[in-house]
Design a protein around this motif. Structure first.
Motif, mmCIF file in Angstrom:
data_model
loop_
_atom_site.group_PDB
_atom_site.id
_atom_site.type_symbol
_atom_site.label_atom_id
_atom_site.label_comp_id
_atom_site.label_asym_id
_atom_site.label_seq_id
_atom_site.Cartn_x
_atom_site.Cartn_y
_atom_site.Cartn_z
ATOM 1 N N MET A 1 45.110 39.958 -72.222
ATOM 2 C CA MET A 1 43.847 40.711 -72.253
ATOM 3 C C MET A 1 42.948 40.123 -73.329
ATOM 4 N N THR A 2 41.717 39.790 -72.987
ATOM 5 C CA THR A 2 40.780 39.222 -73.932
ATOM 6 C C THR A 2 40.331 40.259 -74.953
ATOM 7 N N HIS A 19 38.825 38.704 -54.692
ATOM 8 C CA HIS A 19 38.785 38.894 -56.145
ATOM 9 C C HIS A 19 39.802 39.919 -56.636
ATOM 10 N N ARG A 20 40.643 40.411 -55.741
ATOM 11 C CA ARG A 20 41.562 41.498 -56.081
ATOM 12 C C ARG A 20 42.431 41.161 -57.290
ATOM 13 N N GLU A 25 44.369 42.138 -62.668
ATOM 14 C CA GLU A 25 45.067 41.522 -63.799
ATOM 15 C C GLU A 25 44.668 42.151 -65.134
ATOM 16 N N ASP A 26 43.384 42.374 -65.327
ATOM 17 C CA ASP A 26 42.897 42.993 -66.560
ATOM 18 C C ASP A 26 42.347 44.392 -66.326
ATOM 19 N N GLN A 27 42.648 44.980 -65.153
ATOM 20 C CA GLN A 27 42.178 46.323 -64.812
ATOM 21 C C GLN A 27 40.674 46.448 -65.081
ATOM 22 N N ALA A 52 40.416 50.371 -48.967
ATOM 23 C CA ALA A 52 40.265 50.236 -50.416
ATOM 24 C C ALA A 52 41.542 50.627 -51.138
ATOM 25 N N ARG A 53 42.154 51.716 -50.725
ATOM 26 C CA ARG A 53 43.391 52.155 -51.360
ATOM 27 C C ARG A 53 44.475 51.089 -51.247
ATOM 28 N N GLY A 54 44.544 50.459 -50.091
ATOM 29 C CA GLY A 54 45.534 49.409 -49.910
ATOM 30 C C GLY A 54 45.280 48.218 -50.819
ATOM 31 N N LEU A 55 44.022 47.794 -50.892
ATOM 32 C CA LEU A 55 43.681 46.648 -51.728
ATOM 33 C C LEU A 55 43.847 46.951 -53.208
ATOM 34 N N LEU A 56 43.706 48.216 -53.575
ATOM 35 C CA LEU A 56 43.747 48.591 -54.986
ATOM 36 C C LEU A 56 45.103 49.148 -55.411
ATOM 37 N N ASP A 57 46.116 48.893 -54.628
ATOM 38 C CA ASP A 57 47.464 49.271 -55.042
ATOM 39 C C ASP A 57 47.793 48.551 -56.354
ATOM 40 N N GLY A 58 48.122 49.314 -57.385
ATOM 41 C CA GLY A 58 48.377 48.737 -58.696
ATOM 42 C C GLY A 58 47.171 48.734 -59.617
#
Length: 272
Positions: A1-2, A19-20, A25-27, A52-58
């Motif tokens: 994290m920067t 871009h997911r 990676e850095d939320q 969207a929910r599927g792509l944003l898992d995690g």
């Protein structure tokens, strides 16, 4: 994290597919752009929510949407049209509830014409405020209950303060302020408004969202950062003075410019 401020981005779901990993990676803050048109909002938008929910898992970052705006004015003087704008705001909030989004971008009602005429008649300035309240008051409680903040984005705003005063008039956690750097730069270059960093200073801790885009001061370019003439060191110096931690959302016309823009700002030691 920067250790630098972490940039987010605005994009439709189609671009999120590319871009997911960078977002998660850095939320990073994310703003979805799929819910702005009447066709979508009047139709069955749940498949988009499920996608969207599927792509944003995690994903555990701050999620928002750009609310509806095409052809809509929060200060429409026609009560029937104003009722339609209220309905669109309700539809946008319903999307936020389904997504778990906590922010919705809505557009300022102030135009360049208004800037030169609000004090031409004694009641004109207050009338704009009253009309916006007529539009938004019916949805404020819903936004508060859903933990959604509606952020008023400058469009033609020449006066950095009018929109802020409007937001304050609601005395609600659900109405705050957004700045679009390209819109402010257009107003500065073409209508004599203050420079972009002044908009940040004037908004202060009312500012909870910013659209980062580069431009030339003539039009609404939405160029990649570094391609225009926005004074980015001044903008980020102003942002560094805030306690509100606004979402730093790159809103670029060409989504391929998102990561190069982040690298450009990282190279200036401003954000990453």
């Amino acid at each position: 994290m920067t250790s630098l401020p972490v940039l987010g981005a605005a994009m439709p779901l189609k671009a999120l597919e590319s871009h997911r990993d960078w977002i998660i990676e850095d939320q990073r803050d994310l703003e979805l752009q799929d819910f702005i048109t009447a066709d979508v909002l009047n139709g069955d938008w749940m498949p988009l929510v499920e996608q969207a929910r599927g792509l944003l898992d995690g994903y555990s970052g701050r999620l928002g949407i750009h609310g509806p705006f095409w052809g809509l004015s929060l200060a429409n003087p026609d009560p029937e049209l104003r009722a339609l704008v209220t309905r669109r705001m309700e539809q946008g909030l319903a999307v936020c509830e389904a997504l778990g989004a906590t922010q919705m971008v809505i557009h300022s009602p102030y135009s360049t014409w208004m800037h030169n005429n609000l004090d031409n008649l004694s009641h004109a300035r207050q009338e704009v405020v009253d009309l916006v309240h007529d539009t938004l008051d019916p949805v404020i409680a819903r936004a508060e209950a859903a933990n959604v903040t509606m952020v008023l984005e400058n469009i033609e705003d020449k006066d950095p303060d009018a929109r802020c005063d409007l937001a304050r008039s609601f005395d609600s956690s659900a109405v705050k302020v957004s700045i679009d750097t390209g819109h402010a730069h257009y107003a500065h270059g073409s209508t004599g408004a203050p420079p972009v960093d002044y908009y940040v200073h004037r908004a202060g801790d009312l500012l909870e969202h910013i659209h980062l885009q580069d431009a030339d001061g003539f039009a609404d370019r939405h160029w990649a950062i570094g391609k225009g003439t926005v004074n980015w060191p001044a903008v980020f110096a102003a942002l560094a003075q805030l306690d509100s931690k606004p979402r730093l959302i790159m809103e670029l016309r060409d989504k391929a410019g998102i990561r190069p823009s982040a690298e450009y700002l990282r190279g200036l030691s401003l954000a990453g």
